[in-house]
Design a protein around this motif. Structure first.
Motif, PDB file in Angstrom:
ATOM      1  N   GLU A 102      12.022  -2.505  22.116  1.00  0.00           N
ATOM      2  CA  GLU A 102      11.646  -3.562  21.185  1.00  0.00           C
ATOM      3  C   GLU A 102      12.268  -3.404  19.805  1.00  0.00           C
ATOM      4  O   GLU A 102      12.500  -4.379  19.109  1.00  0.00           O
ATOM      5  CB  GLU A 102      10.112  -3.594  21.052  1.00  0.00           C
ATOM      6  N   ARG A 122      11.171 -16.813  28.889  1.00  0.00           N
ATOM      7  CA  ARG A 122      10.735 -15.467  28.549  1.00  0.00           C
ATOM      8  C   ARG A 122       9.523 -15.061  29.375  1.00  0.00           C
ATOM      9  O   ARG A 122       9.432 -13.934  29.867  1.00  0.00           O
ATOM     10  CB  ARG A 122      10.413 -15.442  27.054  1.00  0.00           C
ATOM     11  N   TYR A 123       8.583 -16.039  29.555  1.00  0.00           N
ATOM     12  CA  TYR A 123       7.375 -15.724  30.301  1.00  0.00           C
ATOM     13  C   TYR A 123       7.675 -15.520  31.780  1.00  0.00           C
ATOM     14  O   TYR A 123       7.013 -14.744  32.460  1.00  0.00           O
ATOM     15  CB  TYR A 123       6.340 -16.830  30.091  1.00  0.00           C
ATOM     16  N   LEU A 124       8.718 -16.226  32.249  1.00  0.00           N
ATOM     17  CA  LEU A 124       9.117 -16.055  33.648  1.00  0.00           C
ATOM     18  C   LEU A 124       9.579 -14.613  33.876  1.00  0.00           C
ATOM     19  O   LEU A 124       9.196 -13.962  34.844  1.00  0.00           O
ATOM     20  CB  LEU A 124      10.234 -17.042  33.975  1.00  0.00           C
ATOM     21  N   TYR A 125      10.410 -14.124  32.929  1.00  0.00           N
ATOM     22  CA  TYR A 125      10.877 -12.738  33.049  1.00  0.00           C
ATOM     23  C   TYR A 125       9.710 -11.768  32.998  1.00  0.00           C
ATOM     24  O   TYR A 125       9.631 -10.814  33.766  1.00  0.00           O
ATOM     25  CB  TYR A 125      11.867 -12.428  31.920  1.00  0.00           C
ATOM     26  N   LEU A 126       8.795 -12.043  32.070  1.00  0.00           N
ATOM     27  CA  LEU A 126       7.628 -11.161  31.924  1.00  0.00           C
ATOM     28  C   LEU A 126       6.824 -11.131  33.212  1.00  0.00           C
ATOM     29  O   LEU A 126       6.401 -10.077  33.684  1.00  0.00           O
ATOM     30  CB  LEU A 126       6.775 -11.670  30.760  1.00  0.00           C
ATOM     31  N   LEU A 127       6.687 -12.333  33.806  1.00  0.00           N
ATOM     32  CA  LEU A 127       5.952 -12.436  35.071  1.00  0.00           C
ATOM     33  C   LEU A 127       6.648 -11.615  36.149  1.00  0.00           C
ATOM     34  O   LEU A 127       6.003 -10.883  36.910  1.00  0.00           O
ATOM     35  CB  LEU A 127       5.874 -13.904  35.483  1.00  0.00           C
TER      36      LEU A 127
END
Lengths: 81, 275
Positions: free
Chosen positions: A22, B2-7
């Protein structure tokens, strides 16, 4: 007593790993990788794999951090994104 | 997005965590690895190999080929760094000299070796850093002890944790410390590029040479016991000496490769001025 130390080191390993990804400053990433390797070395030592711990301490925490710093010296320190 | 990657990350992590549930408990005496493989090594390593440390007996004897090719991999890594990073055309940089007694810095346009042998001037890097007397003195004191410790790690490797790889890395790190705390040229004066190349090949040669010597003396490759034919010791001691020789070979290669990778990376392959 054993598993508390394990858990503490493991949490620090994970936080080091997340912080290394990060953080924006490349030199900070290199140092965090060094800290990560050193904590992994502690974890190996707790598990009784002393040879692996020794290698991790000398190669992972020692020399590879120096290589990273040497490479970062020739880049701009902050990433664009 | 981004949320897809996180998922995806969370999903694969949970699959991995689910897979670890099938693992045997840590240190479980009934796990498959502890039932078939480990007991054989633990019980038979002393009579097979006469090595007191089981880790060393696996590393240098049962899996001797493995360690040999690991050393070759390290050698190849050093070779790859040489091929990829080494630049022979000198960059036309300005040269800087410092008058040692007064601290006055001379800035000479272009590349020159005019004052290199002078006792009154020292060459400094173009990215100037102040001469830090504490840093230099401390590392000058520390480096011999680091090297002594490295030699201990190599020499005592088949009784205690350690061995060729770790000792070689520590030995290389001591020279890298010299290059960092003074400058790259000081490190290169102690062990120059050709020497490093020679050392990294010598280590592999020592390892394979000991193996081939066993072959010549009439036993299998890397069967150290047969070395007692040419050494004035019994086979048990010959095994110990053979493993020691192999570890020395590994240490030499690893030391040379670590130092040369550092040199190439920190100086952009020009070996003139670095970190």
């Amino acid at each position: 007593m054993g598993w508390q130390i394990d858990l503490l080191i493991l949490l620090m390993v994970i936080s080091c790993a997340i912080a290394a990804v990060e953080v924006k400053d490349l030199l900070a990433t290199a140092i965090l990788f060094g800290a990560y390797s050193f904590l992994m070395c502690l974890l190996w030592a707790v598990m009784g794999a002393v040879d692996v711990a020794f290698t991790e301490a000398s190669v992972g925490a020692g020399v590879s951090t120096v290589f990273f710093v040497g490479a970062i010296y020739h880049t701009r320190r902050r990433t664009k994104d | 997005m981004r949320y897809l990657y996180l998922l995806l990350v969370v999903l694969s992590a949970s699959v991995l965590f689910y897979a670890t549930l099938d693992f045997p408990q840590w240190g479980d005496p009934n796990s498959p690895a502890s039932l078939h493989v480990s007991p054989v090594y633990l019980q038979r390593s002393l009579e097979d190999t006469s090595v007191p440390n089981v880790v060393t007996s696996v590393l240098a004897d049962y899996r001797g080929y493995d360690t040999m090719f690991e050393t070759t991999v390290i050698f190849t890594a050093g070779l790859a760094c040489f091929v990829l990073l080494r630049v022979f055309a000198p960059k036309m940089k300005d040269t800087y000299y410092r008058h040692i007694q007064s601290g006055v810095v001379l800035h000479i346009k272009g590349q020159t070796t005019l004052l290199d042998g002078s006792r009154d001037f020292e060459r400094i890097d173009s990215r100037w850093v102040p001469a830090d007397i504490i840093l230099k003195t401390i590392s000058r004191f520390l480096i011999p002890f680091i090297q002594l410790f490295a030699l201990y790690v190599v020499a005592h490797g088949h009784h205690s944790p350690g061995g060729g790889f770790q000792g070689g890395v520590i030995l290389g790190a001591s020279i890298i410390l010299l290059s960092i705390s003074f400058d790259l040229r000081t490190g290169l004066e102690k062990i120059h590029e050709r020497g490093l190349g020679l050392f990294s090949a010598t280590g592999v040669f020592i390892y394979t040479g000991i193996g081939a010597l066993c072959l010549i003396l009439g036993k299998e490759f890397l069967n150290y016991g047969v070395l007692s034919k040419i050494l004035p010791v019994d086979p048990v001691m010959a095994r110990s000496l053979g493993i020691f020789g192999v570890e020395v070979g590994v240490a030499i290669t690893v030391m040379a490769v670590m130092v040369s990778i550092y040199n190439y990376v920190s100086s952009e392959g020009r070996l003139d001025e670095g970190l």
